[in-house]
Write a protein that holds these residues in place. Structure first.
Motif, PDB file in Angstrom:
ATOM      1  N   GLN A 113       0.829  -1.213   0.000  1.00 12.62           N
ATOM      2  CA  GLN A 113       0.000   0.000   0.000  1.00 12.62           C
ATOM      3  C   GLN A 113       0.861   1.259   0.000  1.00 12.62           C
ATOM      4  N   LYS A 114       1.983   1.238   0.718  1.00 12.29           N
ATOM      5  CA  LYS A 114       2.848   2.429   0.755  1.00 12.29           C
ATOM      6  C   LYS A 114       3.549   2.657  -0.578  1.00 12.29           C
ATOM      7  N   LEU A 115       3.614   1.600  -1.391  1.00 11.28           N
ATOM      8  CA  LEU A 115       4.159   1.756  -2.746  1.00 11.28           C
ATOM      9  C   LEU A 115       3.026   1.857  -3.775  1.00 11.28           C
ATOM     10  N   HIS A 116       1.813   2.154  -3.277  1.00 10.30           N
ATOM     11  CA  HIS A 116       0.643   2.394  -4.140  1.00 10.30           C
ATOM     12  C   HIS A 116       0.303   1.192  -5.016  1.00 10.30           C
ATOM     13  N   THR A 117       0.435   0.017  -4.419  1.00 14.22           N
ATOM     14  CA  THR A 117       0.079  -1.219  -5.115  1.00 14.22           C
ATOM     15  C   THR A 117      -1.112  -1.845  -4.412  1.00 14.22           C
ATOM     16  N   LYS A 118      -2.117  -2.235  -5.174  1.00 14.41           N
ATOM     17  CA  LYS A 118      -3.332  -2.779  -4.573  1.00 14.41           C
ATOM     18  C   LYS A 118      -3.059  -4.138  -3.924  1.00 14.41           C
ATOM     19  N   VAL A 119      -3.861  -4.427  -2.887  1.00 16.07           N
ATOM     20  CA  VAL A 119      -3.687  -5.648  -2.096  1.00 16.07           C
ATOM     21  C   VAL A 119      -4.963  -6.487  -2.139  1.00 16.07           C
ATOM     22  N   ALA A 120      -4.796  -7.789  -2.358  1.00 18.85           N
ATOM     23  CA  ALA A 120      -5.895  -8.747  -2.237  1.00 18.85           C
ATOM     24  C   ALA A 120      -5.553  -9.700  -1.106  1.00 18.85           C
ATOM     25  N   HIS A 121      -6.535  -9.972  -0.242  1.00 21.89           N
ATOM     26  CA  HIS A 121      -6.309 -10.835   0.923  1.00 21.89           C
ATOM     27  C   HIS A 121      -7.160 -12.093   0.809  1.00 21.89           C
ATOM     28  N   VAL A 122      -6.498 -13.217   0.639  1.00 19.80           N
ATOM     29  CA  VAL A 122      -7.169 -14.519   0.620  1.00 19.80           C
ATOM     30  C   VAL A 122      -7.355 -14.973   2.066  1.00 19.80           C
ATOM     31  N   GLU A 123      -8.587 -15.277   2.439  1.00 25.05           N
ATOM     32  CA  GLU A 123      -9.021 -15.556   3.814  1.00 25.05           C
ATOM     33  C   GLU A 123      -9.259 -14.259   4.565  1.00 25.05           C
ATOM     34  N   GLY A 124      -9.676 -13.213   3.875  1.00 28.99           N
ATOM     35  CA  GLY A 124     -10.042 -11.969   4.538  1.00 28.99           C
ATOM     36  C   GLY A 124     -11.276 -12.161   5.416  1.00 28.99           C
ATOM     37  N   GLY A 125     -11.376 -11.335   6.457  1.00 25.96           N
ATOM     38  CA  GLY A 125     -12.587 -11.305   7.274  1.00 25.96           C
ATOM     39  C   GLY A 125     -12.664 -12.331   8.375  1.00 25.96           C
ATOM     40  N   ILE A 126     -11.671 -13.230   8.480  1.00 25.72           N
ATOM     41  CA  ILE A 126     -11.688 -14.227   9.553  1.00 25.72           C
ATOM     42  C   ILE A 126     -11.363 -13.532  10.877  1.00 25.72           C
ATOM     43  N   ARG A 127     -12.093 -13.872  11.936  1.00 24.08           N
ATOM     44  CA  ARG A 127     -11.877 -13.251  13.247  1.00 24.08           C
ATOM     45  C   ARG A 127     -12.034 -14.262  14.378  1.00 24.08           C
ATOM     46  N   SER A 128     -11.128 -14.177  15.359  1.00 27.08           N
ATOM     47  CA  SER A 128     -11.281 -14.960  16.595  1.00 27.08           C
ATOM     48  C   SER A 128     -11.740 -14.060  17.738  1.00 27.08           C
TER      49      SER A 128
END
Length: 366
Positions: A113-128
């Protein structure tokens, strides 16, 4: 040409990214202008990760190993960020794809993100909802700066929406770990312990314990193992042990004729044991997923889980960390009253195809 940088920091990450690499290669073969660079941060040194490991998963060896193992959480995060920043500047990407919840996931998302590159997160939204777990902090930070979320469950979707993520950023795709499990299931291999102690199907229990709350508190570890031994009748207990845990067991003089400690097993050997076990006793999140898909009873020695679908739909039960909680669950197991489990939505072996189809859309839109 769209360039994706894929991050892996620990052995389980490679199980998650292997099917994504296959799906990217298929899309490329079909004419979509896409390529990938695989970056291993080296977060976890694993002597089992040789060339044969990558051959078994049918993926190329990483383009680079940043060799950022060891140190405190802060030191490791910093080392990964410094090394990955240089790598990403040398090899610019249209998108950085991170998986799971290890330190590398968070550190590389920050750099991207600091290098202005988009991020995709596989397994996003998991919470304990357990902030004492480093993994939970990694999840929260990563998801706060992610552009596209690939989720494993409706619970994860709900968590993201409640935190303000827009619906068009969320892609409910399923679980890539299960893609790998289903693909590799015909290739599972008998480990040496199978012959050494004469194991047979449904006549033993597999154990794994690695969380500090369970293994670093010596009295807790001893009480847990004593309870398990006392209430598993005459079944062998097969316990692949991390070297650190092995030293604690030795110091505590924990031994029993039915307790068989072995060195960590390969993915194919370990899942051969799980598939044929009467049950699994664990504090690992990933194992609860695999056991549920293989319909093997699973007892989780934790007070919370980031994978509630394995309890609601799968074969997993949350036992807790109080050793006295263990007996009632084992009694239920030996009374043949354990739940059977059912199919978990989209855990069908096609998750990676859905991820790459979604990536085609977001990359094409820019």
């Amino acid at each position: 040409m769209y360039n994706i940088t894929i991050i892996a920091g620990a052995r389980p990450n490679f199980m998650k990214i292997a099917p994504i690499i296959h799906a990217i290669q298929n899309a490329k073969d079909e004419g979509f202008s896409i390529d990938f660079r695989l970056v291993h941060t080296g977060q976890h040194y694993d002597k089992n990760m040789s060339g044969s490991f990558f051959e078994q998963l049918e993926i190329p060896e990483p383009h680079v190993n940043l060799e950022c193992s060891g140190g405190t959480h802060a030191q490791q995060t910093a080392n990964i960020m410094v090394a990955f920043e240089q790598d990403l500047m040398d090899h610019p990407a249209d998108l950085v794809l991170v998986v799971g919840d290890v330190t590398s996931t968070m550190a590389c998302a920050l750099v991207a993100q600091k290098l202005h590159t988009k991020v995709a997160h596989v397994e996003g939204g998991i919470r304990s909802d357990d902030w004492t777990m480093p993994e939970e902090i990694n999840r929260l930070v990563t998801d706060s700066i992610t552009n596209y979320f690939f989720t494993t469950s409706e619970t994860a979707n709900k968590n993201l929406k409640q935190s303000g993520v827009h619906e068009n950023q969320i892609f409910f795709v399923g679980n890539t770990m299960i893609d790998t499990l289903l693909k590799q299931r015909p290739n599972f291999m008998q480990p040496a312990i199978w012959f050494e102690i004469g194991l047979s199907k449904r006549s033993y229990i597999v154990m794994t314990l690695h969380r500090p709350a369970n293994v670093d508190e010596e009295t807790q570890l001893k009480d847990m193992i004593d309870e398990i031994i006392s209430h598993t009748q005459d079944l062998p207990l097969v316990f692949p042990v991390h070297p650190r845990t092995a030293k604690i067991l030795e110091r505590l003089n924990i031994s029993h004729p039915r307790l068989h400690t072995v060195a960590p097993l390969s993915y194919l050997e370990f899942n051969y044991l799980v598939e044929r076990a009467k049950a699994v006793i664990t504090d690992s999140g990933g194992i609860t997923e695999e056991a549920s898909v293989m319909r093997v009873p699973c007892l989780t020695l934790r007070d919370n889980t980031e994978r509630p679908e394995t309890i609601d739909l799968g074969t997993n039960e949350l036992v807790g960390t109080n050793p006295k909680n263990i007996q009632p669950f084992l009694d239920k197991l030996f009374a043949n009253q354990w739940k059977k489990g059912q199919d978990i939505p989209l855990w069908d072996g096609k998750t990676a195809l859905r991820i790459v189809d979604s990536l085609k859309g977001v990359l094409s839109k820019g």
